[in-house]
Design an enzyme around this catalytic site. Sequence first.
Site, PDB file in Angstrom:
ATOM      1  N   GLU A   1       0.703  -1.114   0.153  1.00 27.72           N
ATOM      2  CA  GLU A   1      -0.251   0.066  -0.100  1.00 27.72           C
ATOM      3  C   GLU A   1       1.011   0.942   0.359  1.00 27.72           C
ATOM      4  OE1 GLU A   1      -2.854  -0.263  -1.404  1.00 27.72           O
ATOM      5  OE2 GLU A   1      -3.199  -1.630  -0.969  1.00 27.72           O
TER       6      GLU A   1
ATOM      7  N   CYS B   1     -13.781   2.504 -15.443  1.00 31.22           N
ATOM      8  CA  CYS B   1     -14.777   3.879 -14.880  1.00 31.22           C
ATOM      9  C   CYS B   1     -13.561   4.877 -14.907  1.00 31.22           C
ATOM     10  CB  CYS B   1     -15.127   3.929 -13.852  1.00 31.22           C
ATOM     11  SG  CYS B   1     -15.920   5.440 -14.056  1.00 31.22           S
TER      12      CYS B   1
ATOM     13  N   CYS C   1     -18.745   2.973 -20.227  1.00 38.01           N
ATOM     14  CA  CYS C   1     -19.662   3.182 -19.896  1.00 38.01           C
ATOM     15  C   CYS C   1     -20.839   2.078 -20.053  1.00 38.01           C
ATOM     16  CB  CYS C   1     -20.251   4.788 -20.130  1.00 38.01           C
ATOM     17  SG  CYS C   1     -19.775   5.550 -18.880  1.00 38.01           S
TER      18      CYS C   1
ATOM     19  N   CYS D   1     -19.840  -1.058 -18.063  1.00 39.93           N
ATOM     20  CA  CYS D   1     -20.476  -0.447 -16.516  1.00 39.93           C
ATOM     21  C   CYS D   1     -20.754  -1.412 -16.125  1.00 39.93           C
ATOM     22  CB  CYS D   1     -20.315   0.954 -16.051  1.00 39.93           C
ATOM     23  SG  CYS D   1     -20.057   1.099 -14.799  1.00 39.93           S
TER      24      CYS D   1
ATOM     25  N   CYS E   1     -25.539   5.164 -12.019  1.00 39.07           N
ATOM     26  CA  CYS E   1     -24.527   6.496 -12.235  1.00 39.07           C
ATOM     27  C   CYS E   1     -25.490   7.314 -12.095  1.00 39.07           C
ATOM     28  CB  CYS E   1     -23.695   5.931 -13.760  1.00 39.07           C
ATOM     29  SG  CYS E   1     -22.050   7.007 -13.044  1.00 39.07           S
TER      30      CYS E   1
END
Length: 341
Positions: free
Chosen positions: A16, A171, A178, A181, A187
């Site tokens: 991370e 995205c 889209c 998606c 959305c």
Amino acid sequence: MPWRETRDPYAILVSEVMLQQTTVAAVRGYYDRFLAQFPTIADLANAKEDEVLSAWAGLGYYRRARNLQAAACAVMQRHAGVFPADFEEILMLPGVGRYTAGAVASSAFGQSRPIVEANSARVLARLFAVKESLKGGAGLKALWQYSAELLPDRNARDHNYALMELGSLVCTPKNPACTECPVLTYCEAHRLDLVAQIPRVEPKPEKIARAFAGAIVRHAENVLIRRIPAGEWHAGLYEFPKVEIEPWASESKGQDDLKNHISQVAGPVSKLERLSDIRFTVTVHSVTLRVFDMKVSRRRSPAPGYFWLPVSEIEKLPLGSPQKKVLNLLKSPPEWFEVEP
DNA sequence: TACTCGTGGCA
DNA sequence: TTGCCAAGAGT
């Protein structure tokens, strides 16, 4: 991604921190090597700082490496070497902010903690049509709110990974897919035809041009090196000596400034070769580094902060990306020009 | 809050 | 060549 194959909180923390503002492709080459060198949190805590920086060299944002080691030391001291599972305790570790603490808590310990980073931020902003800037203030606050509301009571690890994956693969910042998606019908940005306007992009500050003249200074089989002090770019790493020059300075002016500096720091310059320019950027600065190859006739004990090092040992030092490029220039044989005393 | 701190890939 | 962008945190 190897860091998704483990539940070791230490290994996940390493990944991370490496991934902060850094692409997955860049981290791939570092993660396994870093963990092989520092397999446990105790190994990292007990390592020398230069070893840690060497393992990090080329990744950038070197404060991350020092903070990561400081976090390892904190776990050793505050938690007797056992990685804390408590969110607030994770958050207190050096270099660990709200995102990283949430990521470790959810993916290592399976806790339901929200995350907001570049990918999930973009997904959430479009999903809920957040029109404000996402850099801070109300916009960022809203994203954390939405991320927490969407979070399931269990399987937070998979949920958070999925949120990031959606942002990374579907995205996307430009030309999002889209039609593919899975949450298109939810959305708001799509419904309002604002996908291209969200997230809002802030104007970037203008770049500042800066220039340096730097030298590979040789004497016998040694090269002049210095450790970069805190407060300067690439602090903690090592570099060949350099002076800042005006970006519009003439070729001879920069060369003279550098020659004077070298003669003060290490001894009189006897031979010289102009190599080439290296260009790089440091945040808002676009930098040109003019590189010279120099020989000094007499070798004094160098000025404080500088030291002579055998050429063969340079690659062991932690070097930033620009200095690695300088080092590459060293491989071609020099064509010396005699210098007037 | 706004600024600092690296790097490489890609359009 | 240039600008954009990336699993942010510290000050």
